[in-house]
Motif scaffolding. Structure first.
Motif, PDB file in Angstrom:
ATOM      1  N   GLY A 229       0.813  -1.219   0.000  1.00 32.65           N
ATOM      2  CA  GLY A 229       0.000   0.000   0.000  1.00 32.65           C
ATOM      3  C   GLY A 229       0.840   1.261   0.000  1.00 32.65           C
ATOM      4  N   PRO A 230       1.750   1.418   0.975  1.00 31.83           N
ATOM      5  CA  PRO A 230       2.631   2.586   0.974  1.00 31.83           C
ATOM      6  C   PRO A 230       3.507   2.675  -0.279  1.00 31.83           C
ATOM      7  CG  PRO A 230       2.620   1.576   3.140  1.00 31.83           C
ATOM      8  CD  PRO A 230       1.859   0.662   2.236  1.00 31.83           C
ATOM      9  N   LEU A 231       3.935   1.543  -0.825  1.00 27.29           N
ATOM     10  CA  LEU A 231       4.735   1.571  -2.046  1.00 27.29           C
ATOM     11  C   LEU A 231       3.952   2.177  -3.209  1.00 27.29           C
ATOM     12  CD1 LEU A 231       6.612  -1.858  -2.039  1.00 27.29           C
ATOM     13  CD2 LEU A 231       7.642   0.413  -1.836  1.00 27.29           C
ATOM     14  N   MET A 232       2.694   1.799  -3.343  1.00 22.72           N
ATOM     15  CA  MET A 232       1.881   2.344  -4.428  1.00 22.72           C
ATOM     16  C   MET A 232       1.644   3.837  -4.233  1.00 22.72           C
ATOM     17  SD  MET A 232      -0.802  -0.694  -5.460  1.00 22.72           S
ATOM     18  CE  MET A 232      -1.240  -1.247  -3.814  1.00 22.72           C
ATOM     19  N   ALA A 233       1.433   4.249  -2.986  1.00 23.65           N
ATOM     20  CA  ALA A 233       1.248   5.674  -2.706  1.00 23.65           C
ATOM     21  C   ALA A 233       2.528   6.460  -2.981  1.00 23.65           C
ATOM     22  CB  ALA A 233       0.811   5.860  -1.254  1.00 23.65           C
ATOM     23  N   LEU A 234       3.671   5.804  -2.849  1.00 28.34           N
ATOM     24  CA  LEU A 234       4.978   6.445  -3.019  1.00 28.34           C
ATOM     25  C   LEU A 234       5.381   6.575  -4.485  1.00 28.34           C
ATOM     26  CD1 LEU A 234       7.227   7.432  -1.015  1.00 28.34           C
ATOM     27  CD2 LEU A 234       8.296   5.187  -1.331  1.00 28.34           C
ATOM     28  N   ALA A 235       4.700   5.864  -5.374  1.00 29.17           N
ATOM     29  CA  ALA A 235       5.113   5.799  -6.784  1.00 29.17           C
ATOM     30  C   ALA A 235       5.332   7.165  -7.435  1.00 29.17           C
ATOM     31  CB  ALA A 235       4.119   4.967  -7.594  1.00 29.17           C
ATOM     32  N   PRO A 236       4.426   8.139  -7.305  1.00 29.59           N
ATOM     33  CA  PRO A 236       4.669   9.445  -7.940  1.00 29.59           C
ATOM     34  C   PRO A 236       5.945  10.126  -7.427  1.00 29.59           C
ATOM     35  CG  PRO A 236       2.358   9.215  -7.368  1.00 29.59           C
ATOM     36  CD  PRO A 236       3.080   8.081  -6.707  1.00 29.59           C
ATOM     37  N   SER A 237       6.202  10.032  -6.118  1.00 35.78           N
ATOM     38  CA  SER A 237       7.408  10.638  -5.546  1.00 35.78           C
ATOM     39  C   SER A 237       8.663   9.962  -6.069  1.00 35.78           C
ATOM     40  CB  SER A 237       7.371  10.548  -4.012  1.00 35.78           C
ATOM     41  OG  SER A 237       6.288  11.267  -3.485  1.00 35.78           O
ATOM     42  N   VAL A 238       8.619   8.643  -6.194  1.00 37.76           N
ATOM     43  CA  VAL A 238       9.760   7.906  -6.736  1.00 37.76           C
ATOM     44  C   VAL A 238       9.986   8.299  -8.195  1.00 37.76           C
ATOM     45  CG1 VAL A 238      10.636   5.617  -7.356  1.00 37.76           C
ATOM     46  CG2 VAL A 238       9.529   5.979  -5.136  1.00 37.76           C
ATOM     47  N   GLY A 239       8.885   8.433  -8.942  1.00 40.87           N
ATOM     48  CA  GLY A 239       9.002   8.832 -10.343  1.00 40.87           C
ATOM     49  C   GLY A 239       9.667  10.180 -10.514  1.00 40.87           C
ATOM     50  N   ARG A 240       9.357  11.105  -9.619  1.00 41.49           N
ATOM     51  CA  ARG A 240       9.956  12.442  -9.700  1.00 41.49           C
ATOM     52  C   ARG A 240      11.429  12.430  -9.286  1.00 41.49           C
ATOM     53  NH1 ARG A 240       4.761  13.784  -7.683  1.00 41.49           N
ATOM     54  NH2 ARG A 240       5.518  13.738  -5.530  1.00 41.49           N
ATOM     55  N   ALA A 241      11.785  11.504  -8.383  1.00 41.40           N
ATOM     56  CA  ALA A 241      13.150  11.490  -7.844  1.00 41.40           C
ATOM     57  C   ALA A 241      14.108  10.629  -8.655  1.00 41.40           C
ATOM     58  CB  ALA A 241      13.127  10.983  -6.395  1.00 41.40           C
ATOM     59  N   ALA A 242      13.582   9.780  -9.531  1.00 37.70           N
ATOM     60  CA  ALA A 242      14.433   8.854 -10.284  1.00 37.70           C
ATOM     61  C   ALA A 242      14.926   9.487 -11.581  1.00 37.70           C
ATOM     62  CB  ALA A 242      13.658   7.580 -10.593  1.00 37.70           C
ATOM     63  N   GLN A 243      16.208   9.361 -11.852  1.00 42.03           N
ATOM     64  CA  GLN A 243      16.738   9.843 -13.113  1.00 42.03           C
ATOM     65  C   GLN A 243      16.512   8.798 -14.210  1.00 42.03           C
ATOM     66  OE1 GLN A 243      20.845  10.338 -11.719  1.00 42.03           O
ATOM     67  NE2 GLN A 243      21.487   8.733 -13.139  1.00 42.03           N
ATOM     68  N   LYS A 244      16.654   9.181 -15.437  1.00 39.19           N
ATOM     69  CA  LYS A 244      16.466   8.257 -16.555  1.00 39.19           C
ATOM     70  C   LYS A 244      17.458   7.098 -16.435  1.00 39.19           C
ATOM     71  CE  LYS A 244      16.229   8.000 -21.593  1.00 39.19           C
ATOM     72  NZ  LYS A 244      16.344   8.742 -22.876  1.00 39.19           N
ATOM     73  N   GLY A 245      16.959   5.883 -16.600  1.00 43.37           N
ATOM     74  CA  GLY A 245      17.800   4.703 -16.483  1.00 43.37           C
ATOM     75  C   GLY A 245      17.985   4.206 -15.074  1.00 43.37           C
ATOM     76  N   ALA A 246      17.379   4.879 -14.097  1.00 47.45           N
ATOM     77  CA  ALA A 246      17.527   4.484 -12.693  1.00 47.45           C
ATOM     78  C   ALA A 246      16.924   3.108 -12.441  1.00 47.45           C
ATOM     79  CB  ALA A 246      16.859   5.511 -11.784  1.00 47.45           C
ATOM     80  N   THR A 247      17.493   2.402 -11.465  1.00 52.54           N
ATOM     81  CA  THR A 247      16.946   1.129 -11.009  1.00 52.54           C
ATOM     82  C   THR A 247      16.141   1.372  -9.747  1.00 52.54           C
ATOM     83  OG1 THR A 247      18.783  -0.134 -11.938  1.00 52.54           O
ATOM     84  CG2 THR A 247      17.494  -1.188 -10.185  1.00 52.54           C
ATOM     85  N   ILE A 248      14.965   0.750  -9.661  1.00 53.45           N
ATOM     86  CA  ILE A 248      14.113   0.848  -8.487  1.00 53.45           C
ATOM     87  C   ILE A 248      13.886  -0.560  -7.972  1.00 53.45           C
ATOM     88  CG2 ILE A 248      11.849   1.499  -7.598  1.00 53.45           C
ATOM     89  CD1 ILE A 248      13.205   3.172 -10.716  1.00 53.45           C
ATOM     90  N   ILE A 249      14.249  -0.812  -6.725  1.00 50.52           N
ATOM     91  CA  ILE A 249      14.074  -2.118  -6.096  1.00 50.52           C
ATOM     92  C   ILE A 249      13.003  -1.978  -5.021  1.00 50.52           C
ATOM     93  CG2 ILE A 249      15.166  -3.928  -4.710  1.00 50.52           C
ATOM     94  CD1 ILE A 249      17.823  -3.203  -6.070  1.00 50.52           C
ATOM     95  N   LEU A 250      11.934  -2.747  -5.138  1.00 50.20           N
ATOM     96  CA  LEU A 250      10.793  -2.654  -4.232  1.00 50.20           C
ATOM     97  C   LEU A 250      10.514  -4.004  -3.591  1.00 50.20           C
ATOM     98  CD1 LEU A 250       8.366  -0.676  -6.586  1.00 50.20           C
ATOM     99  CD2 LEU A 250      10.000   0.282  -4.939  1.00 50.20           C
ATOM    100  N   SER A 251      10.232  -4.006  -2.289  1.00 53.01           N
ATOM    101  CA  SER A 251       9.882  -5.254  -1.623  1.00 53.01           C
ATOM    102  C   SER A 251       8.917  -4.957  -0.472  1.00 53.01           C
ATOM    103  CB  SER A 251      11.139  -5.980  -1.129  1.00 53.01           C
ATOM    104  OG  SER A 251      10.852  -7.334  -0.870  1.00 53.01           O
ATOM    105  N   GLY A 252       8.558  -6.037   0.272  1.00 56.11           N
ATOM    106  CA  GLY A 252       7.485  -5.931   1.247  1.00 56.11           C
ATOM    107  C   GLY A 252       6.145  -6.215   0.576  1.00 56.11           C
ATOM    108  N   ILE A 253       6.198  -6.958  -0.524  1.00 57.01           N
ATOM    109  CA  ILE A 253       5.039  -7.170  -1.398  1.00 57.01           C
ATOM    110  C   ILE A 253       4.673  -8.656  -1.406  1.00 57.01           C
ATOM    111  CG2 ILE A 253       4.144  -6.863  -3.740  1.00 57.01           C
ATOM    112  CD1 ILE A 253       6.660  -4.967  -4.158  1.00 57.01           C
ATOM    113  N   LEU A 254       3.445  -8.965  -1.049  1.00 59.65           N
ATOM    114  CA  LEU A 254       2.957 -10.332  -1.186  1.00 59.65           C
ATOM    115  C   LEU A 254       2.728 -10.634  -2.668  1.00 59.65           C
ATOM    116  CD1 LEU A 254       0.472 -10.300   1.800  1.00 59.65           C
ATOM    117  CD2 LEU A 254       2.559 -11.664   1.653  1.00 59.65           C
ATOM    118  N   GLN A 255       2.806 -11.893  -3.040  1.00 60.87           N
ATOM    119  CA  GLN A 255       2.726 -12.242  -4.458  1.00 60.87           C
ATOM    120  C   GLN A 255       1.450 -11.721  -5.115  1.00 60.87           C
ATOM    121  OE1 GLN A 255       3.614 -16.310  -5.467  1.00 60.87           O
ATOM    122  NE2 GLN A 255       5.354 -16.429  -4.080  1.00 60.87           N
ATOM    123  N   HIS A 256       0.324 -11.803  -4.387  1.00 58.23           N
ATOM    124  CA  HIS A 256      -0.931 -11.358  -4.993  1.00 58.23           C
ATOM    125  C   HIS A 256      -1.025  -9.835  -5.099  1.00 58.23           C
ATOM    126  CE1 HIS A 256      -2.139 -10.902  -0.724  1.00 58.23           C
ATOM    127  NE2 HIS A 256      -2.966  -9.991  -1.184  1.00 58.23           N
TER     128      HIS A 256
END
Length: 289
Positions: A229-256
């Protein structure tokens, strides 16, 4: 301060469904989790709160979520007792992604060829034992075989284990942020203990709203091991902070939950490059296009 715990034996699916429902209700002020008793195989839902819980609202939410009445218990817990440390003390070292994570109680030699990190159990998440953390360590190792990021941030750093891993491998500064001041303090201490105190910039922040975070961007590596839930809410902020070609590693996510997180980041211009699954948990690697 009075701290109460709600608990109920449920099936695995019921426990996770109720956790998701509770985490979407800020008004309940509950911190929820699901866990398995390793001896009996029985699953439990647990939630804690630092004020008297709204039992009526919780019972109604549980009824709506699970389709029937739920029997649960409420018990006070000692807020001054470090339950995290008690539950984790004596845990065996963990090897993941070429990293070796161990506690002070471990007296054996560090295996050769591994990057060692001494991380003791504390009132913050991240000793390396959870599948979300090992997934991130493996993802970091995969990334560092291809390139060396120089502008890095670990969002929701907990004990600082992922930020410390990055600092030890890259020898470059890493921003380590967390909403919890205890985590910030713990991260600073762990960074010093692991010889990277000068490379870890620990800040208290909600999401990515902190002047230090803004001043050190844009980032070519963003790591966040929190919840779906917090990861999805954070997506716009991550998009603004990431440079082109950046790698984003996300976890704390259940498979479903993985598809929902992938879609949230796709809307910000990030595409999935790798998915790691450890038991019921998923770690995602994405790239900013």
């Amino acid at each position: 301060m009075s701290v109460d715990q709600l608990s109920a034996p449920l099936t695995k699916d019921q426990a996770y469904a109720l956790v998701d429902a509770v985490m979407e209700r800020d008004d309940l002020a509950l911190t929820a989790s699901a866990h398995e008793n390793e001896e009996t195989g029985e699953w439990f839902f647990e939630a804690t709160c630092d004020s008297p819980p709204d039992l009526e609202s919780f019972v109604e939410l549980a009824r709506q979520t699970l389709g029937g009445k739920v029997d649960f218990s409420v018990s006070p817990i000692d807020p001054d007792f470090n339950w995290v440390a008690k539950s984790l003390e004596g845990l065996a070292p963990v090897s993941a992604g070429g990293f070796y994570v161990y506690g002070s109680h471990e007296t054996g030699p560090v295996p050769g060829g591994l990057t060692a990190m001494k991380i003791d159990a504390a009132q913050a998440f991240g000793t390396g034992h959870h599948e979300t953390t090992t997934g991130c360590l493996e993802a970091i190792n995969m990334l560092l075989k291809r390139k060396k990021p120089r502008h890095m941030i670990d969002v929701g750093t907990g004990t600082g284990v992922l930020a410390i891993a990055l600092a030890k491998r890259t020898k470059s500064p890493v921003i380590a942020s967390d909403i919890d001041p205890i985590s910030v303090t713990t991260t600073i201490a762990n960074a010093e203990q692991n010889g990277v105190g000068k490379l870890i910039i620990a800040v208290e922040a909600t999401g990515m709203t902190n002047p230090t975070i803004a001043q050190n961007g844009p980032y070519d590596l963003i790591v966040a091991n929190i919840l779906a839930g917090p990861l999805m809410a954070l997506a716009p902020s991550v998009g603004r902070a990431a440079q082109k070609g950046a790698t984003i590693i996300l976890s704390g996510i259940l498979q479903h939950q993985a598809r929902g997180v992938i879609n949230a980041y796709a809307r910000q211009g990030m595409t999935l490059t790798q998915k790691l699954q450890r038991k019921e948990w998923t770690t995602l690697m994405l790239e900013m296009k």
